[in-house]
Design an enzyme around this catalytic site. Structure first.
Site, PDB file in Angstrom:
ATOM      1  N   TYR A 366       0.854  -1.192   0.000  1.00  0.00           N
ATOM      2  CA  TYR A 366       0.000   0.000   0.000  1.00  0.00           C
ATOM      3  C   TYR A 366       0.889   1.241   0.000  1.00  0.00           C
ATOM      4  O   TYR A 366       1.452   1.614   1.020  1.00  0.00           O
ATOM      5  CB  TYR A 366      -0.926   0.015   1.212  1.00  0.00           C
ATOM      6  CG  TYR A 366      -1.888  -1.158   1.300  1.00  0.00           C
ATOM      7  CD1 TYR A 366      -2.195  -1.927   0.188  1.00  0.00           C
ATOM      8  CD2 TYR A 366      -2.492  -1.487   2.519  1.00  0.00           C
ATOM      9  CE1 TYR A 366      -3.072  -3.008   0.283  1.00  0.00           C
ATOM     10  CE2 TYR A 366      -3.370  -2.569   2.618  1.00  0.00           C
ATOM     11  CZ  TYR A 366      -3.642  -3.327   1.503  1.00  0.00           C
ATOM     12  OH  TYR A 366      -4.513  -4.387   1.598  1.00  0.00           O
ATOM     13  N   HIS A 434       0.056 -11.987   1.427  1.00  0.00           N
ATOM     14  CA  HIS A 434      -0.979 -11.216   0.728  1.00  0.00           C
ATOM     15  C   HIS A 434      -1.558 -11.974  -0.471  1.00  0.00           C
ATOM     16  O   HIS A 434      -2.767 -12.018  -0.676  1.00  0.00           O
ATOM     17  CB  HIS A 434      -0.377  -9.880   0.269  1.00  0.00           C
ATOM     18  CG  HIS A 434      -1.360  -8.774   0.130  1.00  0.00           C
ATOM     19  ND1 HIS A 434      -1.002  -7.450   0.087  1.00  0.00           N
ATOM     20  CD2 HIS A 434      -2.699  -8.770   0.023  1.00  0.00           C
ATOM     21  CE1 HIS A 434      -2.078  -6.691  -0.039  1.00  0.00           C
ATOM     22  NE2 HIS A 434      -3.121  -7.472  -0.086  1.00  0.00           N
ATOM     23  N   LEU A 515     -17.882  -4.062   1.813  1.00  0.00           N
ATOM     24  CA  LEU A 515     -18.883  -3.182   1.207  1.00  0.00           C
ATOM     25  C   LEU A 515     -18.774  -3.189  -0.315  1.00  0.00           C
ATOM     26  O   LEU A 515     -19.228  -2.259  -0.978  1.00  0.00           O
ATOM     27  CB  LEU A 515     -18.735  -1.760   1.749  1.00  0.00           C
ATOM     28  CG  LEU A 515     -19.031  -1.612   3.241  1.00  0.00           C
ATOM     29  CD1 LEU A 515     -18.761  -0.192   3.705  1.00  0.00           C
ATOM     30  CD2 LEU A 515     -20.473  -2.002   3.549  1.00  0.00           C
ATOM     31  N   GLY A 516     -18.156  -4.237  -0.861  1.00  0.00           N
ATOM     32  CA  GLY A 516     -18.078  -4.367  -2.319  1.00  0.00           C
ATOM     33  C   GLY A 516     -17.359  -3.205  -2.960  1.00  0.00           C
ATOM     34  O   GLY A 516     -17.853  -2.618  -3.919  1.00  0.00           O
ATOM     35  N   GLY A 518     -17.020  -0.322  -1.840  1.00  0.00           N
ATOM     36  CA  GLY A 518     -17.778   0.907  -1.631  1.00  0.00           C
ATOM     37  C   GLY A 518     -19.125   0.926  -2.321  1.00  0.00           C
ATOM     38  O   GLY A 518     -19.935   1.832  -2.111  1.00  0.00           O
ATOM     39  N   PHE A 520     -21.762  -0.855  -1.856  1.00  0.00           N
ATOM     40  CA  PHE A 520     -22.921  -0.948  -0.975  1.00  0.00           C
ATOM     41  C   PHE A 520     -23.077   0.262  -0.055  1.00  0.00           C
ATOM     42  O   PHE A 520     -23.943   0.278   0.817  1.00  0.00           O
ATOM     43  CB  PHE A 520     -22.866  -2.249  -0.168  1.00  0.00           C
ATOM     44  CG  PHE A 520     -23.150  -3.456  -1.016  1.00  0.00           C
ATOM     45  CD1 PHE A 520     -24.400  -3.661  -1.551  1.00  0.00           C
ATOM     46  CD2 PHE A 520     -22.143  -4.363  -1.318  1.00  0.00           C
ATOM     47  CE1 PHE A 520     -24.670  -4.752  -2.364  1.00  0.00           C
ATOM     48  CE2 PHE A 520     -22.387  -5.463  -2.122  1.00  0.00           C
ATOM     49  CZ  PHE A 520     -23.658  -5.658  -2.654  1.00  0.00           C
ATOM     50  N   SER A 521     -22.252   1.258  -0.282  1.00  0.00           N
ATOM     51  CA  SER A 521     -22.451   2.531   0.424  1.00  0.00           C
ATOM     52  C   SER A 521     -23.267   3.497  -0.414  1.00  0.00           C
ATOM     53  O   SER A 521     -24.148   4.172   0.101  1.00  0.00           O
ATOM     54  CB  SER A 521     -21.099   3.175   0.760  1.00  0.00           C
ATOM     55  OG  SER A 521     -20.371   2.389   1.658  1.00  0.00           O
ATOM     56  N   GLY A 523     -23.907   2.792  -4.203  1.00  0.00           N
ATOM     57  CA  GLY A 523     -24.352   2.280  -5.490  1.00  0.00           C
ATOM     58  C   GLY A 523     -23.547   2.846  -6.645  1.00  0.00           C
ATOM     59  O   GLY A 523     -22.361   3.164  -6.519  1.00  0.00           O
TER      60      GLY A 523
END
Length: 650
Positions: A366, A434, A515-516, A518, A520-521, A523
């Site tokens: 990262y 990882h 959350l997929g 993001g 599912f936050s 759409g």
């Protein structure tokens, strides 16, 4: 000052400001009427701030509050607001109240309010109190006619029982129910709130500050004028006040710790009850109004950990204990656009730890490396001892979007030494491979990790995106504490083999991208805000040919979330928490408000039927597109390694 946001109130189409303005006290009941110019100025200030949901009633004054609102809405202001008024309380000449819901009274009351407000249509028209002599069907039937005639848009009830709400809703959809709901008035939670949510009815909380008590405690009684009806309320009587004042003292104490006022804390509590709840605190002062809407920012700092600290869980069977939900830190430094401001990210990590989220997830890739350095800075000053720190190795960047996966012993050791140095620590709590190096027998990689455990440089060993065979072989060399996998409502390929393998061996499960990515936050709206170098732009599920189908998944999740009074991200995370007490999701975020929303998922309860329904929304045959493109990182499906017997070190 940021504008107050918007919300859907109920499921019939009404949209209002996230917080309203109760106007009663401007004209009646809380002492004498206040100066009209001051009240008009206050209403204009509210509208400018984004508080456009105004609440009045024909009984306030009586009538004078509606007249005041009518004057305040001149000059084009009417078109900017959602106006709610009420009928149902008739005052006789000797100031006695009578509840009325007969059709002739309903119609006459509506006509009177329209005239006093000087408008053609009332946005939301409540029955203020129920006339128990008249079947509710008759009252709602007349209101339905007024809707058909264009005199009112939406119908509401106030202080109605669960049975009455159901019967009324069967005649014409009820948009909102107004009820007293505050920290010290919670009797509605057992039946009325669930009924509203079952039927898709919005909730308007009046007296959210406990008639002002949660603003100033017992001092409020010192300033009540002669005609203030609160002087007669039971909770303000001497025999009750002595005990009740301790409630305010404790709220005030917590508010001081959180750096807000007690009224902001009390309002934030109401906002936290769900995105179907709109509190309408009343005030007659601009300063108090400003303080009240500041509660919306405090809402994002009041979460499940303020009410109850995030719990703990055993991760695997080797002794590691972590918080029930972790914090994925990748997006703070890379992957999801440019690095975020370091001071903000340090503050977020500190906030997470204070909230009880102590399981932090990073990796050497990262940045690369910069995320580990950020974590190290955040953990200065004694915080290292308060967290469980997980990092990862094996993805070696060799060019633009090009990776080399390595698990050879020399690389494993060098990676560990590098992470220890960047993190500025002596020992890594949980060290994941990882991605699996399919050129090196897993036994060799784990063998080197085992040596690092024996040397005290790592405590526990983990794998990420490993196949069942690889997990078993690794576990035979040294106990694997946790396996990190992508697991969410729309990524469930791990359920057939990976999850059972982990459970068979007592291995904990860490769910990344719960959350997929993001989705599912927010759409498909997520794609509108992605920066140029956000790798999610290349994911198959976000491509136009797949997105049109996939967005319906979010819409259905969002619809269920609204019914349950939570956000779609909370619902998606709650689904994961319900998979078992061996599962720890690690949603990532770069915003404190999103972090608070995420841990609110721990308070969302789902029935087996709701779990099944949620899963049907994102069944394997519904989701379009793979998790990764072919040229991206490998997954568990391509992670078997050669047998140890075949290895010939070069």
């Amino acid at each position: 000052m940021a504008k107050v946001g918007r919300m859907k109130l109920g499921s019939q189409g009404l949209e209002v400001s996230q917080q309203g303005l109760g106007c009663m006290g401007m004209s009646a009941y809380y002492g004498p009427p206040k100066p009209e110019p001051d009240m008009v100025a206050l209403i204009h200030h509210a509208v400018q701030c984004g508080v456009t949901f105004l609440d009045t009633s024909d009984v306030y004054g009586p009538h004078t509050n509606e007249v005041l609102i009518g004057k305040a809405l001149k000059g084009g202001v009417r078109e900017k607001v959602e106006l709610a008024t009420k009928f149902g309380i008739s005052i006789s000449d000797d100031e006695k109240f009578e509840n009325r819901g007969d059709p002739s009274y309903v119609r006459a009351a509506c006509e009177g309010s329209l005239k006093r407000l000087d408008i053609d249509c009332i946005d939301l028209y409540y029955q203020h109190r129920i006339d128990t002599r008249v079947p509710i069907e008759i009252t709602i039937g007349e209101l339905k006619k007024l809707v058909e005639e264009g005199k009112i848009k939406y119908i509401g009830l106030s202080e109605a029982s669960a049975s009455t709400i159901r019967r009324a809703h069967a005649v014409h959809p009820i948009s909102a129910v107004q009820l007293e709901w505050s920290l010290w008035s919670r009797d509605v939670e057992e039946e009325v709130i669930p009924t509203c949510r079952e039927l898709g009815i919005g909730i308007v909380a009046y007296s959210p500050l406990g008639r002002g008590f949660l603003s100033s405690g017992t001092k409020i009684l010192e300033n009540l004028s002669e005609g203030d009806f609160r002087q007669n309320l039971p909770r303000f009587q001497p025999e009750n006040l002595e005990k009740n004042k301790t409630i305010f003292e404790r709220v005030n104490e917590m508010a001081a710790k959180k750096g807000c006022t007690p009224s902001q804390l009390a309002l934030a509590w109401v906002h936290h009850q769900g995105n179907d709840v709109c509190p309408i605190p009343g005030t007659t002062k601009v300063d108090n109004f400003n303080q009240n809407i500041a509660a919306l920012s405090r809402y994002h700092h009041l979460h499940i950990t303020t009410m109850a600290k995030v719990g703990r869980m055993k991760l695997g069977s080797q002794g590691l204990e972590v918080s029930q939900q972790g914090l994925g830190c990748m997006g703070m430094s890379s992957g999801y656009g440019p690095p975020k401001p370091e001071p903000d990210m340090v503050a977020l990590i500190h906030h997470a730890i204070q909230s009880g989220v102590t399981f932090l997830d990073t990796a050497d890739v990262y940045g690369p490396h910069t995320n580990e350095i950020l974590i190290a800075k955040a953990l200065k000053g004694g915080l290292r001892e308060k967290v469980e720190l997980a990092t990862k190795f094996s993805i070696n960047i060799i060019g633009e979007r090009k990776f080399d996966i390595r698990g050879d012993p020399e690389y494993v050791r060098a990676s560990c030494e590098g992470s220890l140095k960047r993190l500025d620590i002596d020992c890594i709590d949980l060290y994941f491979q990882h991605r699996v190096d399919t050129r090196v027998p897993i036994e060799l990689t784990i063998g080197e990790l085992k040596k690092l455990v024996e040397e005290g440089k790592i405590k526990y060993i983990g794998l990420s995106e490993a196949s069942p065979s690889t997990i078993r072989r690794a576990h035979a060399v040294h106990p694997i504490t946790a396996v990190q996998i992508e697991w969410s409502l729309w990524s469930r390929d791990v359920e057939k083999e990976i999850i059972p393998t982990c459970r068979e061996h007592g291995i904990g499960i860490v769910a990344y991208s719960p959350l997929g990515r993001g989705f599912f936050s927010s759409g498909s709206k997520l794609l509108d805000n992605l920066s140029q170098n956000d790798f999610r732009k290349a994911l198959p599920r976000f491509q136009p040919e797949n997105l049109e189908t996939n967005k319906t998944i979010f819409e259905r999740v969002n619809e269920m979330a609204a019914k349950k009074g939570c956000t779609p991200s909370q619902l998606a995370l709650a689904w994961l928490h319900h998979q078992g007490n061996d599962v720890c999701p690690i949603p990532g975020t770069t915003k404190i408000e999103n972090f608070n929303d995420n841990i609110g998922a721990l308070s969302v309860k789902l029935t087996p039927q709701e779990m099944t329904e949620l899963e049907s929304f994102a069944a394997a045959d519904v989701v379009k597109g793979d998790r990764y493109a072919e040229e991206m990182l490998a997954t568990w499906k391509n992670s078997d390694t050669p047998p140890l017997s075949s290895w010939k070190a070069v």
